[in-house]
Design a protein around this motif. Structure first.
Motif, PDB file in Angstrom:
ATOM      1  N   THR A 184     -14.875  18.008  -9.288  1.00 42.17           N
ATOM      2  CA  THR A 184     -13.964  16.832  -9.557  1.00 42.17           C
ATOM      3  C   THR A 184     -12.315  17.669  -9.605  1.00 42.17           C
ATOM      4  O   THR A 184     -11.261  17.916  -9.168  1.00 42.17           O
ATOM      5  CB  THR A 184     -13.363  15.765 -10.302  1.00 42.17           C
ATOM      6  N   LEU A 185     -12.982  18.421 -10.974  1.00 38.26           N
ATOM      7  CA  LEU A 185     -11.359  18.625 -11.639  1.00 38.26           C
ATOM      8  C   LEU A 185     -11.150  20.152 -11.070  1.00 38.26           C
ATOM      9  O   LEU A 185      -9.794  20.138 -10.765  1.00 38.26           O
ATOM     10  CB  LEU A 185     -12.314  19.803 -13.216  1.00 38.26           C
ATOM     11  N   LEU A 186     -11.907  20.951 -10.304  1.00 38.07           N
ATOM     12  CA  LEU A 186     -11.947  21.942 -10.025  1.00 38.07           C
ATOM     13  C   LEU A 186     -11.003  21.502  -8.382  1.00 38.07           C
ATOM     14  O   LEU A 186     -10.191  21.689  -7.706  1.00 38.07           O
ATOM     15  CB  LEU A 186     -12.047  23.127  -9.232  1.00 38.07           C
ATOM     16  N   TRP A 187     -11.552  20.344  -7.786  1.00 39.25           N
ATOM     17  CA  TRP A 187     -11.350  19.919  -6.326  1.00 39.25           C
ATOM     18  C   TRP A 187      -9.427  19.640  -6.951  1.00 39.25           C
ATOM     19  O   TRP A 187      -8.840  19.718  -6.022  1.00 39.25           O
ATOM     20  CB  TRP A 187     -12.368  19.064  -6.046  1.00 39.25           C
ATOM     21  N   TYR A 197      -7.745  20.766  -8.477  1.00 41.08           N
ATOM     22  CA  TYR A 197      -6.725  21.966  -9.192  1.00 41.08           C
ATOM     23  C   TYR A 197      -6.617  22.682  -7.646  1.00 41.08           C
ATOM     24  O   TYR A 197      -5.057  22.977  -7.705  1.00 41.08           O
ATOM     25  CB  TYR A 197      -7.893  23.341 -10.162  1.00 41.08           C
ATOM     26  N   ASP A 198      -7.115  22.687  -6.922  1.00 37.59           N
ATOM     27  CA  ASP A 198      -7.108  23.418  -5.948  1.00 37.59           C
ATOM     28  C   ASP A 198      -6.465  22.758  -4.630  1.00 37.59           C
ATOM     29  O   ASP A 198      -5.251  23.190  -3.622  1.00 37.59           O
ATOM     30  CB  ASP A 198      -8.675  23.443  -5.059  1.00 37.59           C
ATOM     31  N   ASN A 199      -6.209  21.578  -4.944  1.00 36.43           N
ATOM     32  CA  ASN A 199      -5.131  20.578  -4.006  1.00 36.43           C
ATOM     33  C   ASN A 199      -4.328  20.167  -4.692  1.00 36.43           C
ATOM     34  O   ASN A 199      -2.810  19.567  -3.926  1.00 36.43           O
ATOM     35  CB  ASN A 199      -6.291  19.207  -3.899  1.00 36.43           C
ATOM     36  N   ILE A 200      -3.605  20.394  -5.573  1.00 39.78           N
ATOM     37  CA  ILE A 200      -2.169  20.564  -6.528  1.00 39.78           C
ATOM     38  C   ILE A 200      -1.338  21.133  -7.021  1.00 39.78           C
ATOM     39  O   ILE A 200      -0.845  21.619  -7.609  1.00 39.78           O
ATOM     40  CB  ILE A 200      -2.176  19.389  -7.962  1.00 39.78           C
ATOM     41  N   GLY A 201      -1.856  22.816  -6.292  1.00 38.11           N
ATOM     42  CA  GLY A 201      -1.351  23.769  -6.490  1.00 38.11           C
ATOM     43  C   GLY A 201      -1.298  24.226  -7.508  1.00 38.11           C
ATOM     44  O   GLY A 201      -1.229  25.325  -8.482  1.00 38.11           O
ATOM     45  N   HIS A 202      -2.913  25.247  -7.521  1.00 38.92           N
ATOM     46  CA  HIS A 202      -3.470  25.263  -8.782  1.00 38.92           C
ATOM     47  C   HIS A 202      -2.562  25.272 -10.766  1.00 38.92           C
ATOM     48  O   HIS A 202      -2.519  26.525 -10.900  1.00 38.92           O
ATOM     49  CB  HIS A 202      -3.461  26.770  -8.651  1.00 38.92           C
ATOM     50  N   ASN A 203      -2.554  23.995 -10.392  1.00 37.70           N
ATOM     51  CA  ASN A 203      -1.823  23.514 -11.638  1.00 37.70           C
ATOM     52  C   ASN A 203      -2.892  23.132 -13.072  1.00 37.70           C
ATOM     53  O   ASN A 203      -3.287  22.030 -12.339  1.00 37.70           O
ATOM     54  CB  ASN A 203      -0.901  22.625 -11.708  1.00 37.70           C
ATOM     55  N   ALA A 215      -3.988  19.324 -13.721  1.00 36.69           N
ATOM     56  CA  ALA A 215      -5.640  18.838 -12.544  1.00 36.69           C
ATOM     57  C   ALA A 215      -6.156  18.166 -14.145  1.00 36.69           C
ATOM     58  O   ALA A 215      -7.233  16.760 -13.617  1.00 36.69           O
ATOM     59  CB  ALA A 215      -5.869  19.882 -12.117  1.00 36.69           C
ATOM     60  N   ILE A 216      -6.244  17.923 -15.267  1.00 37.87           N
ATOM     61  CA  ILE A 216      -6.563  17.504 -16.108  1.00 37.87           C
ATOM     62  C   ILE A 216      -5.827  15.737 -16.597  1.00 37.87           C
ATOM     63  O   ILE A 216      -6.957  14.802 -15.802  1.00 37.87           O
ATOM     64  CB  ILE A 216      -6.704  18.325 -18.083  1.00 37.87           C
ATOM     65  N   ILE A 217      -4.315  16.201 -16.229  1.00 40.82           N
ATOM     66  CA  ILE A 217      -4.068  14.702 -16.497  1.00 40.82           C
ATOM     67  C   ILE A 217      -4.199  13.855 -15.440  1.00 40.82           C
ATOM     68  O   ILE A 217      -4.691  12.201 -15.650  1.00 40.82           O
ATOM     69  CB  ILE A 217      -2.376  14.787 -16.726  1.00 40.82           C
ATOM     70  N   LEU A 218      -4.602  14.316 -14.063  1.00 41.05           N
ATOM     71  CA  LEU A 218      -4.490  13.286 -12.716  1.00 41.05           C
ATOM     72  C   LEU A 218      -6.401  13.020 -13.033  1.00 41.05           C
ATOM     73  O   LEU A 218      -6.588  12.536 -12.695  1.00 41.05           O
ATOM     74  CB  LEU A 218      -4.960  14.673 -11.382  1.00 41.05           C
ATOM     75  N   SER A 250     -11.550  31.591  -3.497  1.00 39.22           N
ATOM     76  CA  SER A 250     -10.158  31.818  -3.713  1.00 39.22           C
ATOM     77  C   SER A 250     -10.089  30.594  -4.890  1.00 39.22           C
ATOM     78  O   SER A 250      -8.779  31.396  -5.869  1.00 39.22           O
ATOM     79  CB  SER A 250      -9.918  30.630  -2.049  1.00 39.22           C
ATOM     80  N   ILE A 251     -10.943  30.199  -5.545  1.00 39.18           N
ATOM     81  CA  ILE A 251      -9.718  28.941  -6.386  1.00 39.18           C
ATOM     82  C   ILE A 251     -10.213  30.628  -7.996  1.00 39.18           C
ATOM     83  O   ILE A 251      -9.132  29.975  -8.554  1.00 39.18           O
ATOM     84  CB  ILE A 251     -10.939  27.832  -7.071  1.00 39.18           C
ATOM     85  N   ILE A 252     -11.354  30.913  -8.163  1.00 35.50           N
ATOM     86  CA  ILE A 252     -10.776  31.933 -10.113  1.00 35.50           C
ATOM     87  C   ILE A 252     -10.433  32.968  -8.934  1.00 35.50           C
ATOM     88  O   ILE A 252     -10.076  33.107  -7.781  1.00 35.50           O
ATOM     89  CB  ILE A 252     -12.489  31.782 -10.070  1.00 35.50           C
ATOM     90  N   PRO A 253      -9.514  33.361 -10.624  1.00 32.84           N
ATOM     91  CA  PRO A 253      -9.658  33.260 -11.602  1.00 32.84           C
ATOM     92  C   PRO A 253      -9.294  31.605 -11.625  1.00 32.84           C
ATOM     93  O   PRO A 253      -7.849  31.886 -11.211  1.00 32.84           O
ATOM     94  CB  PRO A 253      -8.695  33.725 -12.389  1.00 32.84           C
ATOM     95  N   ILE A 254      -9.146  30.941 -12.515  1.00 36.06           N
ATOM     96  CA  ILE A 254      -8.448  28.943 -12.667  1.00 36.06           C
ATOM     97  C   ILE A 254      -7.141  29.862 -14.019  1.00 36.06           C
ATOM     98  O   ILE A 254      -6.692  30.606 -14.667  1.00 36.06           O
ATOM     99  CB  ILE A 254      -8.790  28.260 -12.833  1.00 36.06           C
TER     100      ILE A 254
END
Lengths: 259, 368
Positions: free
Chosen positions: A12-15, A17-23, A27-30, A138-142
């Motif tokens: 969920t976190l990474l999803w 993260y991936d949808n808000i421009g890799h921030n 992502a943690i706040i949302l 495509s997501i890593i590295p975070i």
């Protein structure tokens, strides 16, 4: 079971993260907002339960049995339990919203650490935690940088040569405020609920301050967001006792019961 | 103690323990060990400490540090300089590059002379450095390549290359450029004269492994987490060919004449035609292969996650299998007619195992 729980959090976190421009900070706040929304009904019902417990202290029957069985603690406990059961009151209602955070805190911490994958073994494990709908390659590295922080490490800001743990301080303050807001305004010193709340108002801020000081700052972002949302929730429900934040604001106006 | 507070304190303690359990820096098991060997000894970077083990009898020669230090953590392969000294970076919070002189071991503590000659990096050292003529080329997890004079510890120059950090692989050089892999999906060529990035190529996924040169030095072979092996033109980074694998390629490809050997996390070993990338043979001995294949004169050896060690001849026929207890992610290393493997601490019986090149276990090692 726990592993699945962690995987669910990580995905969920990474999803997000991936949808808000890799921030990752955002992502943690949302993600925290999502958790708060999901647990909103639970928190709300328990806040109501806590209020009912507080109201009980001023109930005549309750006060009578306290006097009547003052020397027989076993009988007193039985009678108190009977009244609580008759009225559908949970005596631990005021603590549960806080205690329910523990598994979430632990799961979130493990999720943040796993998502940031700071070691080769961590990256290997992350790759295996990801559900097929996410393109992990495509997501890593975070990107662990958020504002001035590295979310995988404890935070501090150096001022005049001193490392000040600003986030930990904010975590302590917001936790204290949240705890104080939920304390009964007219707490009776013999009130079990108030005593528990009073204890929590000191224990929790200190403990979360220490967590924030020691562990990854991503966890502090969760604490602060969660605390602020909790305060908003209490305010929206009309349960926030703002007077408690003032010195002497929660002093009892009810005389202590005779022992 | 107030009885009402007791459950809270108990829960808090449980929380602290659970959180602490996954935040260790210097313990064994945070990642897989680094390993190197010379003619006489194997060197194991096993988290809190580095061990030197005599190959002929499995005796511990020394360990560094003498007692675990919470600031130090070692997982990179030690870089042996050939004169009894080694260089290794710490993955702990000290951010130190250490020069260890194995010829000067204190008799009482059995600890070698060591000094932290560079500690100005912002993050941990996951990658092994490249050492050429007393100059250390060290990629750091902060995304910067630091070039340091080993004798003085002076920073000669540095290049910030990783967009987002994370340089986990040892660089290679052809004397003109330095080639550095990054988890930001790129392989970078850095001009050794101008210190500028000569070219960078996107490999579609993170690159945790070091590239390997072809015999003529004109081609680089590298694998990525995009589940591919690439052959790149050294001159400009253009792709000569790419070979698809089943899963992530974690370990470095190894060049052996006209073949390139690589392995993936699905457990396949690939023998590729170095000129075309054509798969010549690709057995799947067991489960995930994270380490690079070890190429001997007559065989290729891979280690697998379930503790398997498998040898194949150069035609792809399995010669022997062996098994140890523990997960093997670290590639096997060779010393004469011996090979050495080191499992992940979790679930392992021994810290390292020494085998013959015929797959017969000679002796295991566990510190006393």
């Amino acid at each position: 079971m726990w592993e699945f729980f962690i995987s669910l959090f990580v995905n969920t976190l990474l999803w997000i993260y991936d949808n808000i421009g890799h921030n990752f900070g955002l992502a943690i706040i949302l993600f925290t907002i999502l958790i708060r929304v999901i647990t909103w009904p639970l928190n709300a019902s328990q806040l109501k339960g806590a209020q009912a417990m507080q109201d009980l202290q001023n109930d005549k029957e309750w006060q009578e049995i306290q006097k009547k069985y003052a020397k027989d603690r076993e009988k007193l406990a039985q009678e108190q339990m009977r009244i609580q059961q008759e009225r559908g009151i949970n005596p631990f209602a005021s603590c549960l919203p806080t205690l329910i955070q523990f598994p979430i805190i632990i799961a979130l911490y493990q999720s943040v650490i796993r998502a940031l994958a700071t070691t080769p073994l961590g990256l290997l494990q992350l790759g295996r935690s990801i559900f097929p709908f996410l393109s992990i390659e495509s997501i890593i590295p975070i990107n662990s940088k958020f504002l001035w922080m590295d979310l995988g490490r404890p935070e501090s800001v150096t001022i005049l040569g001193f490392a000040i743990p600003t986030l930990a301080i904010v975590v302590g303050i917001t936790t204290y405020i949240q705890s104080k807001l939920t304390m009964p305004a007219n707490a009776n010193p013999n009130d079990q609920t108030a005593a528990m709340s009073s204890s929590m108002a000191i224990t929790m801020p200190l403990m979360l301050f220490w967590f924030a000081l020691t562990f990854a700052s991503g966890l502090s972002i969760y604490f602060i967001t969660s605390n602020l949302l909790g305060i908003v929730q209490y305010a929206l429900m009309g349960r926030a006792n703002w007077r408690n934040l003032l010195p002497g604001g929660n002093k009892s106006n009810t005389p202590p019961a005779k022992k | 103690m107030n009885a009402k507070r007791f459950p809270l304190i108990l829960l808090a303690l449980a929380g602290v323990l659970l959180l602490s359990a996954c935040s260790t820096a210097a313990s064994r098991g945070s990642s897989w060990p680094g390993l190197a060997a010379d003619a006489d000894a194997a060197y194991l970077a096993d988290g809190a400490q580095i061990y030197a083990v005599r190959l002929r009898d499995g005796a511990e020669l020394w360990r560094y540090p003498a007692k675990a230090d919470a600031k130090m953590s070692f997982y990179a392969d030690p870089v042996l300089l050939g004169d009894g000294r080694m260089v290794i970076g710490s993955a702990g919070t000290d951010h130190c590059l250490y020069l260890i002189d194995t010829t000067k071991v204190a008799a009482d503590t059995k600890t070698p002379d060591a000094n932290c000659f560079f500690a100005a990096a912002q993050d941990r050292w996951v990658a092994s450095p490249l050492v050429v003529d007393n100059v250390v080329y060290a990629p750091n997890n902060d995304g910067t390549l630091y070039v340091v004079d080993m004798a003085t510890g002076e920073l000669l120059w540095s290049v910030e290359i990783g967009g987002g950090g994370h340089l986990w692989a040892k660089p290679v050089t052809d004397g003109t450029n330095l080639y550095v892999s990054s988890l930001d999906h790129h392989l970078y060529a850095i001009d050794l004269t101008s210190h500028a990035i000569a070219w960078a190529v996107d490999l579609g996924g993170s690159v945790p492994n070091a590239p390997a040169f072809s015999a003529d030095g004109k081609t680089l072979y590298v694998g990525s987490l995009a589940s591919k092996v690439f052959a790149l033109n050294v001159a400009d980074g253009s792709t000569l060919w790419e070979a698809k694998t089943q899963k992530w390629v974690w370990g470095s490809p190894v060049v052996d004449g006209d073949k390139v050997y690589a392995a993936d996390l699905d457990g396949y070993l690939y023998a590729l035609d170095a000129a075309t990338g054509k798969v010549l043979w690709n057995p799947k001995p067991a489960d995930a292969i994270a380490g690079s294949p070890l190429v001997l004169s007559d065989k290729v050896i891979v280690t697998t996650e379930s503790g398997g060690i498998f040898a194949y001849d150069k035609d792809g026929k399995q010669v022997w299998p062996a098994t140890i207890k523990g997960k093997l992610y670290t590639p096997a290393v060779q010393s004469g007619d011996l090979i050495v493997v080191a499992p992940l601490a979790t679930g392992a019986e021994y810290y390292m195992t020494i085998l013959s090149t015929d797959g017969i276990v000679q002796r295991p090692f566990k510190p006393q």
